[in-house]
Design a protein around this motif. Structure first.
Motif, PDB file in Angstrom:
ATOM      1  N   VAL A   1       1.002  -1.071   0.105  1.00  0.00           N
ATOM      2  CA  VAL A   1      -0.027   0.272  -0.116  1.00  0.00           C
ATOM      3  C   VAL A   1       1.051   1.310   0.009  1.00  0.00           C
ATOM      4  CG1 VAL A   1      -1.743   1.277   1.277  1.00  0.00           C
ATOM      5  CG2 VAL A   1      -2.091  -1.257   1.202  1.00  0.00           C
ATOM      6  N   SER A   2       0.603   2.230  -0.990  1.00  0.00           N
ATOM      7  CA  SER A   2       1.243   3.363  -1.111  1.00  0.00           C
ATOM      8  C   SER A   2       0.546   4.343  -1.051  1.00  0.00           C
ATOM      9  CB  SER A   2       2.375   3.483  -2.376  1.00  0.00           C
ATOM     10  OG  SER A   2       2.854   4.807  -2.161  1.00  0.00           O
TER      11      SER A   2
ATOM     12  N   ARG B   1      -0.588  -2.138  -4.881  1.00  0.00           N
ATOM     13  CA  ARG B   1       0.393  -3.099  -5.861  1.00  0.00           C
ATOM     14  C   ARG B   1      -0.356  -4.407  -5.307  1.00  0.00           C
ATOM     15  NH1 ARG B   1       4.755  -2.313  -4.205  1.00  0.00           N
ATOM     16  NH2 ARG B   1       5.431  -4.158  -3.190  1.00  0.00           N
ATOM     17  N   VAL B   2      -1.018  -5.032  -6.321  1.00  0.00           N
ATOM     18  CA  VAL B   2      -1.560  -6.419  -6.107  1.00  0.00           C
ATOM     19  C   VAL B   2      -0.606  -7.327  -7.084  1.00  0.00           C
ATOM     20  CG1 VAL B   2      -3.436  -8.016  -6.649  1.00  0.00           C
ATOM     21  CG2 VAL B   2      -3.595  -5.639  -5.717  1.00  0.00           C
TER      22      VAL B   2
ATOM     23  N   ALA C   1      -2.325 -14.609 -10.982  1.00  0.00           N
ATOM     24  CA  ALA C   1      -1.175 -14.351 -11.150  1.00  0.00           C
ATOM     25  C   ALA C   1      -0.611 -13.284 -12.069  1.00  0.00           C
ATOM     26  CB  ALA C   1      -0.458 -15.817 -11.315  1.00  0.00           C
ATOM     27  N   THR C   2      -1.618 -12.106 -12.205  1.00  0.00           N
ATOM     28  CA  THR C   2      -1.306 -11.042 -13.152  1.00  0.00           C
ATOM     29  C   THR C   2      -1.186  -9.739 -12.191  1.00  0.00           C
ATOM     30  OG1 THR C   2      -3.759 -10.765 -13.656  1.00  0.00           O
ATOM     31  CG2 THR C   2      -2.378 -12.102 -15.036  1.00  0.00           C
ATOM     32  N   ARG C   3      -0.026  -9.074 -12.256  1.00  0.00           N
ATOM     33  CA  ARG C   3       0.106  -7.991 -11.550  1.00  0.00           C
ATOM     34  C   ARG C   3      -0.795  -6.679 -12.000  1.00  0.00           C
ATOM     35  NH1 ARG C   3       5.054  -9.828 -12.884  1.00  0.00           N
ATOM     36  NH2 ARG C   3       6.506 -10.641 -10.955  1.00  0.00           N
ATOM     37  N   ARG C   4      -1.212  -6.074 -11.038  1.00  0.00           N
ATOM     38  CA  ARG C   4      -1.969  -4.868 -11.513  1.00  0.00           C
ATOM     39  C   ARG C   4      -1.965  -3.680 -10.297  1.00  0.00           C
ATOM     40  NH1 ARG C   4      -5.998  -8.344  -9.174  1.00  0.00           N
ATOM     41  NH2 ARG C   4      -7.503  -7.196  -7.854  1.00  0.00           N
ATOM     42  N   ASN C   5      -2.014  -2.560 -10.586  1.00  0.00           N
ATOM     43  CA  ASN C   5      -2.264  -1.448  -9.635  1.00  0.00           C
ATOM     44  C   ASN C   5      -3.329  -0.872  -9.449  1.00  0.00           C
ATOM     45  OD1 ASN C   5       0.747  -1.307  -8.697  1.00  0.00           O
ATOM     46  ND2 ASN C   5       1.285  -0.181 -10.794  1.00  0.00           N
ATOM     47  N   VAL C   6      -3.878  -0.952  -8.150  1.00  0.00           N
ATOM     48  CA  VAL C   6      -5.411  -0.413  -8.076  1.00  0.00           C
ATOM     49  C   VAL C   6      -5.362   1.142  -7.377  1.00  0.00           C
ATOM     50  CG1 VAL C   6      -7.572  -0.860  -6.701  1.00  0.00           C
ATOM     51  CG2 VAL C   6      -5.945  -2.737  -7.317  1.00  0.00           C
ATOM     52  N   ARG C   7      -6.147   1.952  -7.886  1.00  0.00           N
ATOM     53  CA  ARG C   7      -6.089   3.179  -7.476  1.00  0.00           C
ATOM     54  C   ARG C   7      -6.668   3.382  -5.878  1.00  0.00           C
ATOM     55  NH1 ARG C   7      -9.787   6.061 -11.547  1.00  0.00           N
ATOM     56  NH2 ARG C   7     -10.726   3.982 -11.320  1.00  0.00           N
TER      57      ARG C   7
END
Length: 411
Positions: A261-262, A269-270, A278-284
């Protein structure tokens, strides 16, 4: 006295023919076998004579009681147009297959061992279903389980259609392993009749604003609990907020850590080890979620987002809030998708947040007939004492003015 067959080869246009009586034929009916040469026909006829001789010697050793059983069995089989020999072969084959198949309980143990590296939540669900199903079904040989047995068992231990279908899927997976092992010809769970869904939209459950408020109000420390840890439920607010205001899946939340968490970069960051596929993603991180995350002091932002014994505490919070834990399992994620789409109307941004592969998922789960004005109160569910500026709803466009009609001049 019955006439003894001669098995004499006869020359025909199709070749040399040997007639085989029903007692020696594989089909149980009189057959005609053709050969290109007389020698081959004679050899085959000789083999039939040997079989007849052995058959006669065996017949002389048959006891009267056995002959009586054979007569009765033949009478039973007569309507089905099959011989006693065919019935015996079928039974031997069926019994052999049945002896190879395990009981459902043994198949369940093997399924758990095979999936030892699966997600903890999935394994817990598999074990829970093993406990929930009737012992009579688990004791059955997989070869004997019929679709009606599965339907009856699920009807006895479930109430809602969602849990019923979940149980059928789990049973299908376990029995599917037995099929893959070659110990079962067909998966009976695949033949279970599933009632048609009348309205697909009814399957998607979302939280109302009042329900969401009740959920967060129930995130508090309670005076009593069977386990001392289970009464400390105030820490459940942040995980629930991450699901409700970021759309993170329930299983993903249990693997998220504060390091992911940022608040400075406004994203979560997931990673591949956290995501379902198993796929990366960034959640707002939107302002509502940021407000809930900031309720945790900076010096306590480490380790997992969920508190110890999360499953038990989350269940208690839902129970205290009067919310069904089964029907509302993914409702927070569905709520996020629905309210976000109504507020932002940005399909690409929502797709990036939620990690879906196909656009059709949005129209299946989140494309609700909800206006922006109806969705805005959802984002005002905040921690006590926190206020955020209210986003104004887009006013409805004024109706177009009717055009003045001009009279055409006629020549």
């Amino acid at each position: 006295m019955a006439r003894k067959p001669e098995f004499k080869p006869i020359k025909t246009r199709a070749g040399w023919m040997v007639s085989v009586p029903p007692s020696l034929a594989e089909s149980g009916k009189r057959e005609r076998c053709f050969f290109k040469s007389r020698d081959k026909a004679r050899d085959y006829a000789e083999s039939l004579r040997e079989r007849t001789k052995k058959h006669g010697e065996a017949a002389s050793a048959i006891k009267p009681s056995m002959a009586e059983d054979a007569t009765r069995a033949t009478e039973i089989l007569e309507p089905f147009s099959i011989t006693l020999q065919q019935a015996a072969r079928f039974y031997a084959h069926h019994h052999d297959k049945r002896s190879q198949a395990p009981t459902l309980a043994d198949a369940w143990t093997a399924a758990l061992d095979r999936r030892a590296n699966h997600r903890e939540r999935y394994l817990a669900d598999l074990k829970a279903w093993e406990k929930a199903l009737p012992g009579s079904l688990l004791a059955m040989n997989c070869h004997d389980i019929a679709p009606d047995d599965i339907k009856t068992a699920l009807d006895s231990v479930t109430e809602g259609p969602t849990r019923w279908r979940n149980g059928l899927a789990v049973l299908s997976a376990v029995l599917g392993d037995v099929v893959k092992d070659g110990k079962l010809e067909k998966n009976p769970a695949r033949a279970v009749h599933v009632a048609r869904k009348v309205n697909r939209d009814d399957d998607v459950v979302i939280y109302t604003v009042d329900e969401l408020k009740a959920l967060f109000a129930a995130c508090k420390d309670y005076p009593k609990a069977k386990d001392e840890e289970d009464r400390l439920c105030a820490a459940c607010a942040v995980p629930f907020a991450v699901m409700a205001f970021a759309g993170v899946r329930p299983d993903e939340v249990t693997r998220l850590r504060w390091e992911d968490v940022s608040l400075e970069l406004h994203n979560i960051r997931v990673g591949a080890g956290v995501a379902k596929k198993a796929t990366r993603r960034n959640v707002r991180i939107n302002p509502t979620l940021a407000a809930w995350l900031e309720t945790v002091p900076v010096d306590k932002r480490f380790g997992k987002l969920v508190p110890p014994r999360w499953r038990y505490k989350a269940a208690r919070v839902r129970r205290e809030a009067g919310i069904d834990g089964h029907e509302k399992q993914d409702a927070l994620r569905h709520s996020f998708g629905t309210y976000t789409l109504a507020t932002e109307n940005d399909l690409d941004a929502l797709n990036a947040d939620m990690g879906h592969e196909h656009v059709r998922v949005f129209f299946t789960h989140y494309h609700k007939a909800m206006t922006k004005a109806d969705a805005l109160p959802y984002w005002q569910v905040l921690p006590p004492g926190v206020e955020l500026p209210t986003i104004a709803a887009v006013p409805s466009a004024p109706a177009p003015k009717p055009k003045k009609q001009t009279k055409r001049k006629t020549a």
